[in-house]
Design a protein around this motif. Structure first.
Motif, PDB file in Angstrom:
ATOM      1  N   ALA A  14      51.395  27.992  25.756  1.00  0.00           N
ATOM      2  CA  ALA A  14      51.645  29.432  25.657  1.00  0.00           C
ATOM      3  C   ALA A  14      50.559  30.221  26.389  1.00  0.00           C
ATOM      4  O   ALA A  14      50.850  31.232  27.043  1.00  0.00           O
ATOM      5  N   LEU A  15      49.308  29.769  26.300  1.00  0.00           N
ATOM      6  CA  LEU A  15      48.231  30.438  27.022  1.00  0.00           C
ATOM      7  C   LEU A  15      48.436  30.350  28.528  1.00  0.00           C
ATOM      8  O   LEU A  15      48.236  31.330  29.254  1.00  0.00           O
ATOM      9  N   GLN A  16      48.833  29.187  28.993  1.00  0.00           N
ATOM     10  CA  GLN A  16      49.067  29.019  30.425  1.00  0.00           C
ATOM     11  C   GLN A  16      50.234  29.888  30.896  1.00  0.00           C
ATOM     12  O   GLN A  16      50.157  30.517  31.950  1.00  0.00           O
ATOM     13  N   GLU A  17      51.296  29.947  30.103  1.00  0.00           N
ATOM     14  CA  GLU A  17      52.427  30.792  30.463  1.00  0.00           C
ATOM     15  C   GLU A  17      52.033  32.265  30.460  1.00  0.00           C
ATOM     16  O   GLU A  17      52.446  33.033  31.328  1.00  0.00           O
ATOM     17  N   GLY A  18      51.250  32.680  29.471  1.00  0.00           N
ATOM     18  CA  GLY A  18      50.782  34.067  29.429  1.00  0.00           C
ATOM     19  C   GLY A  18      49.872  34.393  30.592  1.00  0.00           C
ATOM     20  O   GLY A  18      49.919  35.488  31.152  1.00  0.00           O
ATOM     21  N   TYR A  19      49.047  33.437  30.976  1.00  0.00           N
ATOM     22  CA  TYR A  19      48.148  33.642  32.110  1.00  0.00           C
ATOM     23  C   TYR A  19      48.942  33.716  33.414  1.00  0.00           C
ATOM     24  O   TYR A  19      48.611  34.501  34.300  1.00  0.00           O
ATOM     25  N   ASP A  20      49.993  32.931  33.526  1.00  0.00           N
ATOM     26  CA  ASP A  20      50.830  32.967  34.721  1.00  0.00           C
ATOM     27  C   ASP A  20      51.668  34.248  34.800  1.00  0.00           C
ATOM     28  O   ASP A  20      52.109  34.628  35.880  1.00  0.00           O
ATOM     29  N   PHE A  21      51.882  34.905  33.669  1.00  0.00           N
ATOM     30  CA  PHE A  21      52.731  36.094  33.599  1.00  0.00           C
ATOM     31  C   PHE A  21      51.953  37.375  33.905  1.00  0.00           C
ATOM     32  O   PHE A  21      52.514  38.451  33.887  1.00  0.00           O
ATOM     33  N   LEU A  22      50.649  37.281  34.164  1.00  0.00           N
ATOM     34  CA  LEU A  22      49.846  38.466  34.452  1.00  0.00           C
ATOM     35  C   LEU A  22      50.394  39.165  35.680  1.00  0.00           C
ATOM     36  O   LEU A  22      50.954  38.508  36.553  1.00  0.00           O
ATOM     37  N   ASN A  31      51.129  41.589  33.394  1.00  0.00           N
ATOM     38  CA  ASN A  31      51.597  41.975  32.075  1.00  0.00           C
ATOM     39  C   ASN A  31      50.831  41.153  31.047  1.00  0.00           C
ATOM     40  O   ASN A  31      50.910  39.925  31.030  1.00  0.00           O
ATOM     41  N   GLN A  32      50.095  41.826  30.173  1.00  0.00           N
ATOM     42  CA  GLN A  32      49.193  41.142  29.258  1.00  0.00           C
ATOM     43  C   GLN A  32      49.797  40.871  27.886  1.00  0.00           C
ATOM     44  O   GLN A  32      49.144  40.266  27.040  1.00  0.00           O
TER      45      GLN A  32
END
Length: 148
Positions: A81-89, A91-92
């Motif tokens: 989930a952290l990696q997906e959130g980091y890739d989605f930047l 948007n935080q």
């Protein structure tokens, strides 16, 4: 004799081609390998913990890094989930949600470790020896069965 030397050449070429293909495959796997937990958290920390006023993300990253340093590692699902959130930047929102759930999981593991007390029971029952056993290592006070 001529036929034997011809048979060796294709084998040598096959070996060279296989070695080059294997090396290229290994290099491609190393480049596309998923980041480990240290890399993901450290990447996020390097990006959001620079300077003052980093906001909620920097607070959660700091908490997660401190808990990881204490030995409470995030789960594999949290890392994904952290990696997906980091890739989605940029948007935080996904990254913030992933950090919240990561810190919550690490705190839960920390509380479970604190509640367990670090092992088995604090008072252990003595080893039971049948009556009449002439064991030179145990005194007569151990002739009573503590489990009755």
């Amino acid at each position: 004799m001529n036929s034997q030397s011809r048979n060796n050449r294709p084998g040598w070429r096959r070996a060279l081609t296989g070695t080059l293909a294997g090396g290229a495959l290994a290099a491609a796997m190393m480049v596309s390998a998923p980041a480990s937990q240290a890399d993901v958290l450290d990447q996020i920390g390097a990006r959001y913990m620079q300077g003052a006023g980093g906001g909620q993300i920097s607070v959660f990253v700091e908490q997660s890094l401190n808990l990881r340093a204490q030995g409470f590692r995030p789960s594999q699902e949290n890392l994904v989930a952290l990696q997906e959130g980091y890739d989605f930047l940029p948007n935080q929102s996904r990254l913030l949600d992933a950090l919240k759930s990561t810190v919550a999981y690490q705190r839960k593991v920390q509380m479970q470790a604190a509640m367990s007390g670090g092992g088995g029971p604090s008072v252990k029952a003595p080893a039971w020896v049948p009556p009449g056993d002439n064991n030179p290592w145990l005194g007569p006070e151990y002739d009573i069965n503590p489990y009755d």
